[in-house]
Motif scaffolding. Structure first.
Motif, short mmCIF file in Angstrom:
data_model
loop_
_atom_site.label_atom_id
_atom_site.label_comp_id
_atom_site.label_asym_id
_atom_site.label_seq_id
_atom_site.Cartn_x
_atom_site.Cartn_y
_atom_site.Cartn_z
N LEU A 223 50.20 34.67 43.54
CA LEU A 223 49.13 34.52 42.56
C LEU A 223 49.65 33.81 41.33
CD1 LEU A 223 47.72 38.15 42.84
CD2 LEU A 223 46.74 36.10 43.87
N SER A 224 48.73 33.29 40.52
CA SER A 224 49.13 32.51 39.35
C SER A 224 49.12 33.33 38.06
CB SER A 224 48.19 31.30 39.17
OG SER A 224 48.30 30.43 40.27
N TYR A 225 48.58 34.56 38.09
CA TYR A 225 48.40 35.30 36.85
C TYR A 225 49.23 36.57 36.85
CZ TYR A 225 44.54 32.09 36.41
OH TYR A 225 43.78 30.95 36.34
N PRO A 226 50.09 36.75 35.83
CA PRO A 226 50.93 37.95 35.75
C PRO A 226 50.13 39.25 35.80
CG PRO A 226 51.61 36.33 34.12
CD PRO A 226 50.33 35.83 34.71
N GLY A 227 48.98 39.26 35.14
CA GLY A 227 48.18 40.48 35.12
C GLY A 227 47.74 40.91 36.51
#
Length: 293
Positions: A223-227
């Motif tokens: 995925l591209s988002y840390p969250g």
């Protein structure tokens, strides 16, 4: 009716605050006849008596009280307008376009924006989620002003890079996993883990960490988002490799476990910008420097 004269309004407010024409003249560095003329012209313009002139004290009439009360706000608004015009003319006010790569902490950015709003309210930051390589090209073409990028990046003649942060990477693990004190590539390669998408430099860092130990495992999810990666671990779906800063709020909680990596893995980042920076851009750069490690 002609518009109010702000100098005359300031004179009236000084009389209200100081009690006499003479004191107002001294405070405003005006000759006493000038103070009297200001009040006479103001009363003539409004068609109302504003001051009752006593032997020792000058008192406001009801009309004068209304004008002073509202006039204070008018003078404040005037001062604010003058300051904004000066800031804009000097380049200290405006829009700064900032490219942010996937690895930048979602906890750090709000702190940066809050500090900027307090210090430079005339500067508006427009954030764009952009990969590091694309950010560098957009700096070159002038469609970004600043970029927070994974380091190092290939040098560009038009762009200056400065080291910013070098944060340790950690493993965020489901709370019910039986985990060692340090997570190694050998241990993690045998379990479900999530990583950053292949287009990001973070993906390359993690792949190299596994590769140096002779492993080339495929992540459970990319995925591209840390969250989003963090939430997977908190939901006990898999492990997630993230900067420590991103998961520091989970230390000591019962929702997940945090383990340092062995060998250690660092996430270096840099701040990049064009050589010619406006005062508004310089104010953002100065603030980012305060958040460097």
């Amino acid at each position: 009716m002609r518009n109010l004269n702000l100098d005359q309004l300031q004179t009236l407010i000084a009389i209200a605050d100081l009690g006499t024409f003479a004191a107002a003249a001294q405070a405003l560095h005006l000759a006493p006849p000038t103070v009297s003329m200001h009040i006479k012209e103001l009363e003539s313009r409004l068609g109302a008596d504003l001051v009752v002139r006593g032997r020792r004290q000058a008192d406001l009439t009801p009309a004068g009280e209304v004008l002073v009360s509202e006039g204070r706000q008018l003078l404040l608004a005037s001062d604010d307008l003058v300051e904004r015009v000066r800031r804009r003319a000097s380049g200290r006010e405006g829009v700064v376009r900032v490219g942010v790569s996937a690895g930048v902490s979602t906890h750090l950015l709000p702190r940066v924006l809050e500090a900027l709003a307090a210090r430079s309210p005339g500067v508006e930051i427009r954030l764009e989620a952009v990969g590091s390589a694309e950010s560098m090209q957009r700096l070159k073409t002038g469609t970004l002003d600043i970029a927070i990028v994974a380091s190092p990046q290939p040098p560009l003649a038009e762009v200056r890079q400065a080291p910013w942060r070098n944060d340790p990477m950690v493993a965020l693990l489901p709370a019910d996993w039986d985990a060692p004190e340090f997570v190694t590539p050998d241990w993690l390669a045998q379990r479900r883990w999530a990583s950053f998408a292949p287009a990001t430099q973070m993906h390359g860092l993690i792949a190299n960490w596994f590769g140096q130990a002779g492993h080339h495992p495929r992540p459970f999810l990319a995925l591209s988002y840390p969250g989003a990666l963090k939430n997977l671990a908190l939901a006990s779906q898999c492990a997630a490799l993230l900067p420590l800063e991103e998961v520091a709020d989970q230390q000591g909680t019962a929702r997940a476990q945090i383990r340092h990596l062995q060998p250690p893995l660092m996430r270096p980042m840099a701040v990049a910008h064009r050589h010619q920076a406006s005062p508004a851009v310089q104010s953002v750069l100065g603030l980012l420097a305060e958040f460097a490690d």
